[in-house]
Design an enzyme around this catalytic site. Sequence first.
Site, PDB file in Angstrom:
ATOM      1  N   PHE A   1       2.382   8.401  -0.644  1.00 52.40           N
ATOM      2  CA  PHE A   1       1.644   7.144  -0.651  1.00 52.40           C
ATOM      3  C   PHE A   1       0.183   7.376  -0.999  1.00 52.40           C
ATOM      4  O   PHE A   1      -0.597   6.510  -1.038  1.00 52.40           O
ATOM      5  CB  PHE A   1       1.764   6.448   0.710  1.00 52.40           C
ATOM      6  CG  PHE A   1       3.199   6.313   1.163  1.00 52.40           C
ATOM      7  CD1 PHE A   1       4.165   5.922   0.262  1.00 52.40           C
ATOM      8  CD2 PHE A   1       3.569   6.605   2.447  1.00 52.40           C
ATOM      9  CE1 PHE A   1       5.493   5.827   0.659  1.00 52.40           C
ATOM     10  CE2 PHE A   1       4.889   6.503   2.861  1.00 52.40           C
ATOM     11  CZ  PHE A   1       5.852   6.114   1.967  1.00 52.40           C
TER      12      PHE A   1
ATOM     13  N   TRP B   1       0.847  -1.206   0.000  1.00 49.83           N
ATOM     14  CA  TRP B   1       0.000   0.000   0.000  1.00 49.83           C
ATOM     15  C   TRP B   1       0.882   1.256   0.000  1.00 49.83           C
ATOM     16  O   TRP B   1       0.529   2.266  -0.610  1.00 49.83           O
ATOM     17  CB  TRP B   1      -0.891  -0.013   1.260  1.00 49.83           C
ATOM     18  CG  TRP B   1      -1.713   1.226   1.447  1.00 49.83           C
ATOM     19  CD1 TRP B   1      -2.967   1.442   0.959  1.00 49.83           C
ATOM     20  CD2 TRP B   1      -1.353   2.423   2.157  1.00 49.83           C
ATOM     21  NE1 TRP B   1      -3.414   2.682   1.336  1.00 49.83           N
ATOM     22  CE2 TRP B   1      -2.437   3.312   2.073  1.00 49.83           C
ATOM     23  CE3 TRP B   1      -0.227   2.817   2.868  1.00 49.83           C
ATOM     24  CZ2 TRP B   1      -2.426   4.564   2.659  1.00 49.83           C
ATOM     25  CZ3 TRP B   1      -0.214   4.071   3.453  1.00 49.83           C
ATOM     26  CH2 TRP B   1      -1.302   4.928   3.340  1.00 49.83           C
ATOM     27  N   HIS B   2       2.042   1.172   0.650  1.00 52.08           N
ATOM     28  CA  HIS B   2       2.916   2.342   0.728  1.00 52.08           C
ATOM     29  C   HIS B   2       3.545   2.698  -0.617  1.00 52.08           C
ATOM     30  O   HIS B   2       3.910   3.847  -0.841  1.00 52.08           O
ATOM     31  CB  HIS B   2       4.033   2.119   1.759  1.00 52.08           C
ATOM     32  CG  HIS B   2       3.539   2.215   3.166  1.00 52.08           C
ATOM     33  ND1 HIS B   2       2.960   1.150   3.806  1.00 52.08           N
ATOM     34  CD2 HIS B   2       3.503   3.241   4.044  1.00 52.08           C
ATOM     35  CE1 HIS B   2       2.610   1.526   5.027  1.00 52.08           C
ATOM     36  NE2 HIS B   2       2.922   2.788   5.192  1.00 52.08           N
ATOM     37  N   GLY B   3       3.688   1.731  -1.481  1.00 54.21           N
ATOM     38  CA  GLY B   3       4.272   2.060  -2.774  1.00 54.21           C
ATOM     39  C   GLY B   3       4.533   0.828  -3.604  1.00 54.21           C
ATOM     40  O   GLY B   3       4.696  -0.271  -3.072  1.00 54.21           O
TER      41      GLY B   3
END
Lengths: 317, 482
Positions: free
Chosen positions: B482, B324-326
């Site tokens: 993000f 989800w962060h990248g």
Amino acid sequence: MRNLLLKIVYYCIATLLVFACVLYFYLLKYESYIDQNYARLTSYHNQGLIIGTSRSAIDLEPSILGGQLYNFSFTIDASPYDNSYMALIRKYHQNASFDKNRIHILTVDPWALSSIPGAENLINPSFTSKLKLEPMRPNFEYILRFANLSIWEISNVMMNSDRNLHINSFGRMIKPMTEEFLNKDYKRKLGVKIDNYKQSETYKKGKISANKLRNLEELIDYLKLDGKVYLIRLPIASEMLELEDTMCPEFNSLMLNISGKHKVTYIDIMPARNQFRTTDGHHMWENEIPKFNRYLRTVLDTLNYTNAVGKSDFIKP
Amino acid sequence: MLFNSFEFLIFFPIVFILYWFVFSKSYRNQNLLILIASYVFYGWWSWKFLGLLALNTIIDFLYGFGVNSDNKRKSKLFLWLSIINNLGILAVFKYYDFFAVQFQHLFEGFGVHLNPTLLNLTLPVGISFYTFHGMSYVFDIYYKRQKPISNFIDYAVFVSFFPLLVAGPIERANHLLPQVQTFRSFNFRNAVYGCRLILWGMFKKIVIADSLAIVVDLIYSDFSGQGATTLIMGSIAFSFQIYADFSGYSDIALGTAKLLGFELLSNFKFPYFSRDIAEFWRRWHISLSSWFRDYLYIPLGGSKDGKYKAIRNTFIIFIVSGFWHGASWNFILWGFIHACGFLPLLLLGKNRKNLGNVAAESSKIPSFKELFQMLSTFAFVTFAWIFFRIKDFNDALLFIKRIFVNLVEDPGQLLHKPGGILAVLYIVPVIVIDWFLRRDERNLRTVKNPVLRAVIYIGMGTLILLGLFKGSSESSFIYFQF
């Protein structure tokens, strides 16, 4: 609600007053240490100018070359031969009637004269294009718009201001480094620089810019009204030179053409590069600078003595 | 628009005054103003992506009615359509290029050369946050925790409420929507508390995080030339940089919302005082970890279907959380490392051991056991942050290897001052203040003496103001990406 708003207003006014006091006392003692650009932007310069990027900002010491020079070089981002740097030079330089003893040094290299085709106008060249007001001291326009006043920066300056990157009274950037550190770190730093440069867009896609060449030629003509102009290619490490030769193999002949056309002297000091140590391949080590500048002064004196105009010189080690 | 910008210092007072003096007649008026302000706030960064935000809002608003159907099949169909839609938009903007490159590498392994077209799209700021807002609404309707709402403006305010639009906290429909649909009246105590939160958040971001960023960037950008102790110092500084940066943003968001009469979910509860990884995840980015818990872990079966499924589900949520962060392997690895840290607790049944209490609950200082637990958890988290900070896996390994090799080669350096030691001056105040607040993150205590209090507020304000003059260097919040 009224109570809250009043409290906020009181706190804001008090904070602004304290901020103004902090700024005043900081400037009083540490003005010249604000950053590596600031000191050059506090007055007009009625001396000969040293023009270029960080190489000339660090390498060329006017107090040795001749006190009538001021180092007005910044960095590759701020002062390649782009339009905004040219405008800044014209704004800060006070033209005198022609003085045969006054000289101007324009340092040249493929990085400073290149740009990425199609992207030349997209590059935002930092403060040089944004400074609107005339030079002043303190230069509040620069301080409030471009200087870093964070507590980290301020405390860093106050704690070790002598060791910080700063500008001396002749405009040269001081970048101290011990010999022990240099010996230990040079190879690694050179490797990192070379890798970074090879990855850069300018290296991959850059071409000598017609606009920058035109700016250079116009600047030569402008400064020729005010003294003698020399084009100089400063010495760098052989590894760096290889990169530059790959980028622009015909660079010297290009400069010779320009110097011939405008009847100024082009001096390539690259052949003497092994005599001078750099910290990272292209910025000269602080302790070498007096030696290098005495060397360059001898070269300039010789040319002046022979009154060579339009002559192109390659210095032999 | 950034919270730490002069634009916001002008924008928010205008919104505040209009909100309480001009649009204060009804909550509908207040909502309309918030919606306009939110779109201005977002459009300040890029007006081009306002359309995407609006599209996302409209789609989930409409799906909400479909998901609410009494027909189970129809409800499920609309739920899946919503998921596909939301994740599809995320996939296009955030993950497409990553997968295209991975497939290219995979096929090259079999000797097949693919030349995929890469989109190279700009990632819209906050897309992961507002997409998750919308999904939470649809999920909550599906699980009958929330009724679909008929007023589009109210729903649009829930999705795009500017304090939390670009970096959270990720709100739940059943928590924020009732507040959106209620008249907000001014509360002096809440407003003062909101101001304190904003001040503390700004201080953490502008004074602490931005200062630590200088040390961290210097050390990480040239780690091959640094000694072991300097690298350790850089890693610790990054742990506090990211904490001060993100929790600072959350505090400003909570404070701003409070000034407008809203209560948002807490996002941080002093995570570096956690005594194990499970507790860390109950204290770090709480709104995201609880989102994954409620909408992914529990629907997958949670820990109810035996140890194997509990382990599988744990790894899934940690890896998904990392992703989800990248769109990058380093984030996946970061999630995987945390899952590995969580695993022993799960196997031993100790993952809920430190639930509901805090270190040194009834004393001023921690016991030796607690101190050891806190330090070892912090060391583990800091180790994992290295993979978060350095995108290239080989570089991250080199960074870690250099710490150990360098220490073995030159153990004497432990006696010398490491590079970046000045960072300690910025880390200690955060630890001390957090320690005194640790029992209740909502009780941001203040000094009783009014003169001393004024001196502290003005001092903090001056440091923040100085920090706003950062020259040409932009200082965005880390979680904006993000």
